[in-house]
Design an enzyme around this catalytic site. Sequence first.
Site, short mmCIF file in Angstrom:
data_model
loop_
_atom_site.label_atom_id
_atom_site.label_comp_id
_atom_site.label_asym_id
_atom_site.label_seq_id
_atom_site.Cartn_x
_atom_site.Cartn_y
_atom_site.Cartn_z
N SER A 128 0.85 -1.20 -0.07
CA SER A 128 -0.05 -0.01 0.02
C SER A 128 0.94 1.17 -0.20
CB SER A 128 -1.02 0.12 1.15
OG SER A 128 -1.59 1.38 1.32
N TYR A 141 -2.11 -1.27 10.48
CA TYR A 141 -2.11 -1.53 8.81
C TYR A 141 -0.59 -1.00 8.10
CZ TYR A 141 -3.81 -1.31 4.08
OH TYR A 141 -3.97 -1.30 2.88
N1 NAP Z 1 -8.66 -0.70 -1.34
C1 NAP Z 1 -7.73 0.29 -1.29
O1 NAP Z 1 -7.74 1.54 -1.46
C2 NAP Z 1 -6.40 -0.26 -0.99
C3 NAP Z 1 -5.35 0.73 -1.26
C4 NAP Z 1 -3.93 0.11 -0.74
C5 NAP Z 1 -3.83 -1.55 -0.50
N2 NAP Z 1 -4.79 -2.40 -0.66
C6 NAP Z 1 -4.67 -3.63 -0.46
O2 NAP Z 1 -5.11 -4.35 -1.47
C7 NAP Z 1 -5.47 -5.45 -0.95
C8 NAP Z 1 -7.08 -5.94 -1.26
O3 NAP Z 1 -7.57 -5.10 -0.57
P1 NAP Z 1 -9.47 -4.54 -1.12
O4 NAP Z 1 -9.34 -3.25 -1.21
O5 NAP Z 1 -9.48 -5.42 -2.44
O6 NAP Z 1 -9.84 -5.00 0.11
P2 NAP Z 1 -11.21 -6.17 0.11
O7 NAP Z 1 -12.38 -5.76 -1.09
O8 NAP Z 1 -11.77 -6.15 1.54
O9 NAP Z 1 -10.68 -7.67 -0.26
C9 NAP Z 1 -9.91 -8.27 0.60
C10 NAP Z 1 -9.88 -9.67 0.05
O10 NAP Z 1 -8.69 -10.41 1.11
C11 NAP Z 1 -9.37 -11.61 1.38
N3 NAP Z 1 -9.13 -12.02 2.74
C12 NAP Z 1 -8.91 -11.28 3.96
N4 NAP Z 1 -8.61 -11.89 5.03
C13 NAP Z 1 -8.31 -13.47 4.36
C14 NAP Z 1 -7.92 -14.46 4.84
N5 NAP Z 1 -7.73 -14.65 6.20
N6 NAP Z 1 -7.82 -15.60 4.17
C15 NAP Z 1 -8.16 -15.33 2.95
N7 NAP Z 1 -8.34 -14.38 2.30
C16 NAP Z 1 -8.53 -13.35 3.01
C17 NAP Z 1 -11.02 -11.34 1.47
O11 NAP Z 1 -11.64 -12.63 1.10
P3 NAP Z 1 -12.76 -13.16 1.88
O12 NAP Z 1 -13.47 -12.04 2.47
O13 NAP Z 1 -13.39 -14.19 1.15
O14 NAP Z 1 -12.04 -13.92 3.01
C18 NAP Z 1 -11.04 -10.38 0.31
O15 NAP Z 1 -10.98 -11.25 -0.95
C19 NAP Z 1 -5.26 -5.74 0.54
O16 NAP Z 1 -4.10 -6.45 0.68
C20 NAP Z 1 -5.29 -4.22 0.78
O17 NAP Z 1 -4.33 -3.98 1.95
C21 NAP Z 1 -6.13 -1.63 -0.93
#
Ligand code: NAP
Length: 244
Positions: A128, A141
């Site tokens: 991130s 985080y």
């Molecule tokens: N959105 C942003 O602005 C942003 C910015 C910077 C970085 N990121 C990073 O991008 C990545 C994806 O985030 P997102 O925004 O797409 O969030 P999201 O929509 O909440 O998706 C998170 C994903 O991680 C999976 N997950 C979480 N805990 C898990 C576990 N214990 N075992 C297996 N799967 C797990 C969830 O699957 P289930 O719910 O099916 O378990 C879901 O598919 C993350 O690493 C986040 O930190 C996001």
Amino acid sequence: MKTILITGASSGIGKSLAQHYSEHGWHVIAGGRNEQALNELVSQYANVTPLVADLCDEQAVINAAAHLPELDVMLLNAGSCEYVDDPIHFDAALFQRVINTNLMTVAYCLNHWLCKVKQGGQLAFTSSSASFLPLPRAQAYGASKAALSYMAKTLSIDLAPHHIDVSLINPGFVETPLTDKNDFPMPGRISSEDAAKAIYHGLSKRRHTINFPSFFTLVLSMLARLPFSWWRAFAVRNLIRKTS
Ligand SMILES: NC(=O)c1ccc[n+]([C@@H]2O[C@H](COP(=O)([O-])OP(=O)(O)OC[C@H]3O[C@@H](n4cnc5c(N)ncnc54)[C@H](OP(=O)(O)O)[C@@H]3O)[C@@H](O)[C@H]2O)c1
């Protein structure tokens, strides 16, 4: 047909990535805990294979390894975000949850799945841009993502002789269920489809670092070069919640 494993593919950035890679003819192994969401992907795309596992459970990661084919790309994207709202009464349980989800799951996947990445293959981590500089309430985080970034960069060096390229992905704000919970302004927030396109493009060029959106992440990286005392003064005055 090339094969990519994407963790966190049931939602948000990972789901858009699974769709994008599928549409480009890849075999996608889509990971997540939410079986229903993964089955919806499978019903839309014939070349998606679901991988239902809680990555915090090392045994589940070990069990999944037996079913994995050789991988061209392993993209470790699963993650969660929880903020520390009360720094005086530091919540160690929250800290542990975030470190487990964002860091320990990656260690388990590397331990048991890296052997599936073929020579000449690629390994990618979704970190991130929050890791660039200290942000309020991001003790858990930000620490997890800063550690992940360090880990990715060191692996980039150590895996070079093994002919595995490593990419570190640093998104800004992306519209997903993770950021839908945020109650503060999110400048430059982009759609998860645009995030998937940026990642797909960066990985196809084998970029070591994939930062997007470019203007937002450039500003953050320039701010990170300021003396910490300047950033601290700005953050204390403008970014923290006033308690009185
Ligand atoms: N959105 C942003 O602005 C942003 C910015 C910077 C970085 N990121 C990073 O991008 C990545 C994806 O985030 P997102 O925004 O797409 O969030 P999201 O929509 O909440 O998706 C998170 C994903 O991680 C999976 N997950 C979480 N805990 C898990 C576990 N214990 N075992 C297996 N799967 C797990 C969830 O699957 P289930 O719910 O099916 O378990 C879901 O598919 C993350 O690493 C986040 O930190 C996001």
